[in-house]
Scaffold this active site. Structure first.
Site, mmCIF file in Angstrom:
data_model
loop_
_atom_site.group_PDB
_atom_site.id
_atom_site.type_symbol
_atom_site.label_atom_id
_atom_site.label_comp_id
_atom_site.label_asym_id
_atom_site.label_seq_id
_atom_site.Cartn_x
_atom_site.Cartn_y
_atom_site.Cartn_z
ATOM 1 N N ARG A 68 -11.964 6.866 9.315
ATOM 2 C CA ARG A 68 -11.458 5.501 9.390
ATOM 3 C C ARG A 68 -12.495 4.486 8.915
ATOM 4 N NH1 ARG A 68 -6.891 2.315 9.392
ATOM 5 N NH2 ARG A 68 -7.082 0.586 10.837
ATOM 6 N N SER B 113 0.846 -1.196 0.000
ATOM 7 C CA SER B 113 0.000 0.000 0.000
ATOM 8 C C SER B 113 0.883 1.248 0.000
ATOM 9 C CB SER B 113 -0.945 -0.071 1.211
ATOM 10 O OG SER B 113 -1.968 0.877 1.115
ATOM 11 N N HIS C 173 -8.082 -5.234 0.070
ATOM 12 C CA HIS C 173 -6.780 -4.604 0.236
ATOM 13 C C HIS C 173 -6.036 -5.131 1.463
ATOM 14 C CE1 HIS C 173 -3.749 -1.574 -0.369
ATOM 15 N NE2 HIS C 173 -3.972 -1.021 0.802
ATOM 16 N N ASP D 84 -8.961 -6.756 -4.053
ATOM 17 C CA ASP D 84 -8.602 -5.390 -3.620
ATOM 18 C C ASP D 84 -9.358 -4.362 -4.469
ATOM 19 O OD1 ASP D 84 -7.330 -2.982 -2.937
ATOM 20 O OD2 ASP D 84 -5.342 -3.904 -2.822
#
Lengths: 335, 335
Positions: free
Chosen positions: B201, B135, B317, B288
């Site tokens: 988040r 990432s 992911h 992902d």
């Protein structure tokens, strides 16, 4: 289309046990009911739409479109909680003589179906030639059919589901958390929570669209390190919704979407679907990440007289609004 | 692992033209540099991780894992802006003698690469046996390699990209808008923007996971119409991050991710990738949605000595952190 409001004077019982006093149902109509009373097209709208179908589904609904007022009596009712004319969080609560704001009760898709039935009774409608809706609209169309009080000859369910997924609920929860992060939401004023609403809408956009569409339309050149097009686009889309909606209505409508589960207070999902007698078309969009096609295939597999049609599109969930050529083609047999 | 901080006393030049005075780079190490100086494993961490790789990549990195301090000298540096010890928005700005908060400059992946190079120089490291990251970590690993100041024998890029997508930027923008909707973010205090951070988040979680994972783990029974598991899960995940992070760092790190474009200040994406001499493995996760596998396939197609491996997983992911058995298998040749 012509705008109307129906004021129901008795208390309206909600699924959560509360009642709404003085329920107003806003609705649009176009065309007239024919003597045989068999030309009703009833449209259920999606999350932030109004009841003016010619406005947001032009190309499918309009003076000269597949569904038109010369041939059909077209009806669409604004859902409870929405700020397009039906009773909603900015309406006056007759008990307090103040707007509801955060005191507005949680409404469910079953409540929406009951409100549609009230309006149908008011209009003297006993049968619907075609009941059609996408997304939240499809959720309503399923519950309205399952009320089993009105005869639904044909049913078109687009990009929708029989039970809202944990994934879909999580997407809505993130949007509500964004609204709640804006402390003005708790100040109970018409524009309370506006910045949160802007953020919420941008989250929703991600669930309505796809990687491919952003790639095609929001790509920058290689030298940019800040102020990207995709950022501007999100802000633009958020502000655009905030200009025509309010955070309280949005919050309530997202809860209604979460509530979709046709098995609730019934035997099971499969059994409920198997009760539907309507000639049914279930339409999915290949790239829909919010209401993936597995959900529409499930519905079509369990309604006895149903077929599933998939629209191949990179538009994602929004494909049910955007892919007009395909929609005209697959819905033509339902005129 | 052992925690260290390196204080760089000269001004650190940023890509946006600004400078950071008194840059501190926090880092963890485990093991020792062998006499041949050929046992360095350099790890670049993802968005909200710290530099203690044994903490967040246990099962791949640890005392008895594939990458271990008996065989390797393992290094991971905390990125600028992160609140795990490197200079970040809560650090004191030496010009004002106050924390930076919203005045912290925008940092880019290229700035991260330059900071890694500073640390490598400080530690006397001239070659890396394996440079690895997923990432945001993979974005750094690419830029660090392309600095071309240190010899990178092997390169492992997981669930990452050479240029951040408009889709990815839009996801980050929605998160920043949620933070900005919380007006306390502008009050410049350590817990400013906490409710916005919680919402942010939860948005990120949607991009890290999949419909299938939520379906498997957050499904309610059919009678529920409110207070769904998926809603609680989102709130729990948001609060969990807020307990260990701050909104200012999060905002800055998300901007850094957006900045990824290895073609910036270079000829082109393809040309940049073609310059990489390292023996490279590029790993994608089949499900992902944030860094789809097309992005890793593109990287592998243009690095001369690269192979692409896809991990079949429903974790999305997060698969690059979670699918440890597969990672051990495919990374074994790089020990």
């Amino acid at each position: 289309m012509n705008f109307h409001q129906y004021n129901y004077t008795e208390p309206f019982q909600l699924e959560n046990g509360q009642q709404l006093e003085n329920l107003t149902i806003a609705y649009h109509t176009a065309g007239t009911l024919n003597p045989e009373k068999n030309n009703v097209i009833w449209v259920c709208h999606a999350l932030t739409a109004n009841s003016d179908v010619f406005d947001w589904w032009a190309g499918l609904f309009g003076e000269n479109d597949l569904f038109n007022p010369k041939d059909h009596f077209i009806i669409c009712a604004n859902v409870i909680g929405s700020n397009y004319g039906s009773t909603n969080p900015l309406s006056i609560n007759p008990i307090t003589n103040q707007p509801y704001y955060n005191d507005f009760p949680v409404v469910t898709i079953k409540d929406y179906a009951n409100a549609h039935q009230l309006l149908a009774d008011h209009l003297g409608i006993e049968s619907i030639h075609l009941l059609i809706g996408g997304s939240l609209g499809g959720q309503q169309a399923l519950e309205f059919t399952l009320l089993n009080k009105i005869k639904v000859d044909n049913l078109a369910l687009l990009a929708t589901n029989a039970v809202h997924s944990p994934w879909g609920i999580a997407f809505n929860e993130s949007q509500r958390l964004a609204i709640e992060a804006d402390a003005t939401f708790y100040e109970n004023k018409p524009d309370g929570g506006t910045n949160g609403l802007i953020a919420a809408r941008t989250i929703a956009m991600l669930s309505y669209r796809t990687y491919e569409i952003y790639e095609e339309s929001q790509k920058d050149d290689n030298q940019v390190y800040d102020y990207f097009k995709a950022s501007s686009y999100q802000k633009y889309q958020g502000q655009k919704l905030a200009n025509r909606f309010n955070a309280y209505s949005y919050w309530i409508l997202s809860k209604a979407m979460d509530s979709q589960n046709i098995a609730r207070s019934r035997k099971s999902l499969v059994d409920s679907l198997s009760q539907i007698k309507s000639n049914t078309i279930v339409i999915g969009v290949s790239s829909d990440i919010l209401f993936p096609t597995t959900e529409q295939k499930f519905i079509a597999a369990h309604i006895p007289n149903a077929k599933y049609v998939e629209i191949d599109s990179i538009f994602g969930h929004d494909g049910f609004l955007v892919e007009l050529e395909e929609l005209n083609r697959v819905l033509k047999p339902f005129v």
